[in-house]
Design a protein around this motif. Structure first.
Motif, PDB file in Angstrom:
ATOM      1  N   SER A 184       0.852  -1.188   0.000  1.00 32.29           N
ATOM      2  CA  SER A 184       0.000   0.000   0.000  1.00 32.29           C
ATOM      3  C   SER A 184       0.891   1.243   0.000  1.00 32.29           C
ATOM      4  O   SER A 184       2.096   1.161  -0.240  1.00 32.29           O
ATOM      5  N   TYR A 185       0.308   2.394   0.280  1.00 29.58           N
ATOM      6  CA  TYR A 185       1.071   3.641   0.262  1.00 29.58           C
ATOM      7  C   TYR A 185       0.315   4.709   1.047  1.00 29.58           C
ATOM      8  O   TYR A 185      -0.887   4.588   1.300  1.00 29.58           O
ATOM      9  N   ASP A 186       1.052   5.735   1.436  1.00 29.93           N
ATOM     10  CA  ASP A 186       0.470   6.903   2.099  1.00 29.93           C
ATOM     11  C   ASP A 186       0.689   8.136   1.232  1.00 29.93           C
ATOM     12  O   ASP A 186       1.771   8.316   0.661  1.00 29.93           O
ATOM     13  N   ILE A 187      -0.326   8.960   1.154  1.00 29.97           N
ATOM     14  CA  ILE A 187      -0.198  10.312   0.603  1.00 29.97           C
ATOM     15  C   ILE A 187      -0.607  11.263   1.718  1.00 29.97           C
ATOM     16  O   ILE A 187      -1.686  11.114   2.298  1.00 29.97           O
ATOM     17  N   SER A 188       0.254  12.203   2.031  1.00 29.60           N
ATOM     18  CA  SER A 188      -0.016  13.057   3.189  1.00 29.60           C
ATOM     19  C   SER A 188       0.330  14.509   2.900  1.00 29.60           C
ATOM     20  O   SER A 188       1.052  14.823   1.952  1.00 29.60           O
ATOM     21  N   PHE A 204      -1.438  16.537  10.442  1.00 27.64           N
ATOM     22  CA  PHE A 204      -1.074  15.896   9.187  1.00 27.64           C
ATOM     23  C   PHE A 204      -2.258  15.055   8.717  1.00 27.64           C
ATOM     24  O   PHE A 204      -2.831  14.291   9.498  1.00 27.64           O
ATOM     25  N   VAL A 205      -2.604  15.215   7.455  1.00 25.86           N
ATOM     26  CA  VAL A 205      -3.742  14.507   6.881  1.00 25.86           C
ATOM     27  C   VAL A 205      -3.189  13.442   5.934  1.00 25.86           C
ATOM     28  O   VAL A 205      -2.372  13.747   5.057  1.00 25.86           O
ATOM     29  N   VAL A 206      -3.625  12.202   6.131  1.00 22.74           N
ATOM     30  CA  VAL A 206      -2.996  11.064   5.451  1.00 22.74           C
ATOM     31  C   VAL A 206      -4.051  10.201   4.755  1.00 22.74           C
ATOM     32  O   VAL A 206      -5.099   9.894   5.338  1.00 22.74           O
ATOM     33  N   TYR A 207      -3.725   9.800   3.528  1.00 23.19           N
ATOM     34  CA  TYR A 207      -4.554   8.857   2.767  1.00 23.19           C
ATOM     35  C   TYR A 207      -3.825   7.528   2.668  1.00 23.19           C
ATOM     36  O   TYR A 207      -2.627   7.480   2.345  1.00 23.19           O
ATOM     37  N   ASP A 211      -6.165   1.554   4.620  1.00 29.67           N
ATOM     38  CA  ASP A 211      -6.435   2.029   5.983  1.00 29.67           C
ATOM     39  C   ASP A 211      -5.361   1.583   6.974  1.00 29.67           C
ATOM     40  O   ASP A 211      -5.642   1.287   8.133  1.00 29.67           O
ATOM     41  N   ARG A 212      -4.121   1.543   6.494  1.00 27.68           N
ATOM     42  CA  ARG A 212      -2.970   1.260   7.358  1.00 27.68           C
ATOM     43  C   ARG A 212      -2.079   2.507   7.385  1.00 27.68           C
ATOM     44  O   ARG A 212      -0.921   2.483   6.976  1.00 27.68           O
ATOM     45  N   HIS A 213      -2.669   3.596   7.849  1.00 27.98           N
ATOM     46  CA  HIS A 213      -1.989   4.884   7.849  1.00 27.98           C
ATOM     47  C   HIS A 213      -0.757   4.864   8.746  1.00 27.98           C
ATOM     48  O   HIS A 213      -0.790   4.307   9.844  1.00 27.98           O
ATOM     49  N   LEU A 214       0.302   5.488   8.255  1.00 30.38           N
ATOM     50  CA  LEU A 214       1.534   5.573   9.035  1.00 30.38           C
ATOM     51  C   LEU A 214       2.032   7.015   9.012  1.00 30.38           C
ATOM     52  O   LEU A 214       2.337   7.558   7.955  1.00 30.38           O
ATOM     53  N   MET A 215       2.101   7.634  10.213  1.00 29.15           N
ATOM     54  CA  MET A 215       2.575   9.009  10.315  1.00 29.15           C
ATOM     55  C   MET A 215       3.396   9.153  11.589  1.00 29.15           C
ATOM     56  O   MET A 215       2.936   9.680  12.605  1.00 29.15           O
ATOM     57  N   PRO A 216       4.642   8.645  11.584  1.00 30.27           N
ATOM     58  CA  PRO A 216       5.465   8.721  12.799  1.00 30.27           C
ATOM     59  C   PRO A 216       6.017  10.121  13.034  1.00 30.27           C
ATOM     60  O   PRO A 216       6.149  10.923  12.106  1.00 30.27           O
ATOM     61  N   SER A 217       6.362  10.392  14.276  1.00 30.01           N
ATOM     62  CA  SER A 217       6.893  11.712  14.638  1.00 30.01           C
ATOM     63  C   SER A 217       8.293  11.948  14.091  1.00 30.01           C
ATOM     64  O   SER A 217       8.630  13.065  13.709  1.00 30.01           O
ATOM     65  N   HIS A 218       9.121  10.902  14.068  1.00 30.27           N
ATOM     66  CA  HIS A 218      10.535  11.080  13.747  1.00 30.27           C
ATOM     67  C   HIS A 218      10.987  10.110  12.660  1.00 30.27           C
ATOM     68  O   HIS A 218      10.647   8.922  12.694  1.00 30.27           O
ATOM     69  N   ALA A 219      11.792  10.615  11.738  1.00 26.58           N
ATOM     70  CA  ALA A 219      12.346   9.766  10.686  1.00 26.58           C
ATOM     71  C   ALA A 219      13.253   8.690  11.277  1.00 26.58           C
ATOM     72  O   ALA A 219      13.334   7.568  10.750  1.00 26.58           O
TER      73      ALA A 219
END
Length: 253
Positions: A184-188, A204-207, A211-219
């Motif tokens: 899958s993939y995220d677009i944010s 942050f808004v994520v697609y 429905d396995r959204h990933l938006m971590p705080s730190h790289a």
């Protein structure tokens, strides 16, 4: 009449990051400064109102000068923090130039109140509008990613390029970020927010079509942690539905 024009300009400045258009890197910093002016400027309101009645009163003139100095320093410090010392210095020079003209106390009563009221009235509708616009404008990019998958049997590993081609169409949104994750993939994108709306919060808004959204705080977490740990500890304090299917908002403090 001049107060009305300046009030309209101030409101436009506050609303600018949430309005349609190409990305403007100064839109959000200038909006933030106008919002801070509305809050800190209440000191100027309190000390300027008496001058409307007693324009020659020495005490209130000194008090107004102190209040305006505090306001100027606060706005300049915020400008430096937002976009570096050059903007901070520019804001301070502008303040000095304005005060040198000795404007009527009417300005220092009306403008901070307009800025403060504008934030209260515009906050929710403009934030929702900016979010909905950027989400809607991502449809073309999502369709292109899915077509790539249908035509070539896989999602692209990255979309790094000189020209991004797909734009959010909101002045305060820099662009979309694409990240492939497994099958899958995220677009944010990061949504601009009003300065005093949950102070310090970033959204942050994520697609993610799975429905396995990933938006971590730190790289660094992505590099050092296992996938399971990242998904269980991403760093946001709240996640909420962002409207259309597969879109979610993540709030960070």
């Amino acid at each position: 009449m001049r107060v009305v024009l300046l009030s309209a300009l101030l409101l436009l400045l506050i609303a600018s990051p949430f309005l349609p258009g190409g990305h403007d890197p100064l839109a959000l910093p200038l909006s933030t400064l106008a919002q801070i002016f509305g809050a800190v400027g209440l000191l100027a309101v309190v000390t300027s109102v008496p001058l409307l009645v007693w324009p020659r009163n020495r005490f209130w003139r000194v008090a107004q000068t102190v209040a305006l100095t505090i306001t100027a320093l606060a706005v300049s410090a915020a400008a430096a923090a937002e976009s570096g010392p050059l903007l901070g210095l520019g804001a301070l020079v502008l303040w000095v130039a304005v005060l040198a003209r000795r404007p009527s106390p009417v300005y220092f009563v009306a403008l901070p109140l307009v800025a403060l009221a504008g934030q209260a009235v515009l906050n929710r509708p403009l934030t929702a509008y900016a979010r909905d616009t950027a989400v809607a404008n991502a449809a073309e990019m999502i369709a292109a990613v899915e077509k790539r998958h249908a035509d070539h049997g896989g999602y692209p590993d990255a979309l790094t390029a000189v020209w991004p081609d797909y734009r959010p169409g909101v002045r305060g949104v820099e662009g979309y970020r694409y990240a492939k994750g497994g099958e899958s993939y995220d677009i944010s994108f990061e949504l601009p927010r009003f300065f005093f709306d949950a102070f310090g919060t970033r959204e942050f808004v994520v697609y993610n079509p799975a429905d396995r959204h990933l938006m971590p705080s730190h790289a660094s977490w992505v590099l050092l942690w296992s996938d399971a740990r990242i998904r269980n500890q991403q760093g946001w304090y709240e996640s909420r539905d962002a409207g259309p299917p597969h879109w979610r908002s993540f709030l960070f403090d």
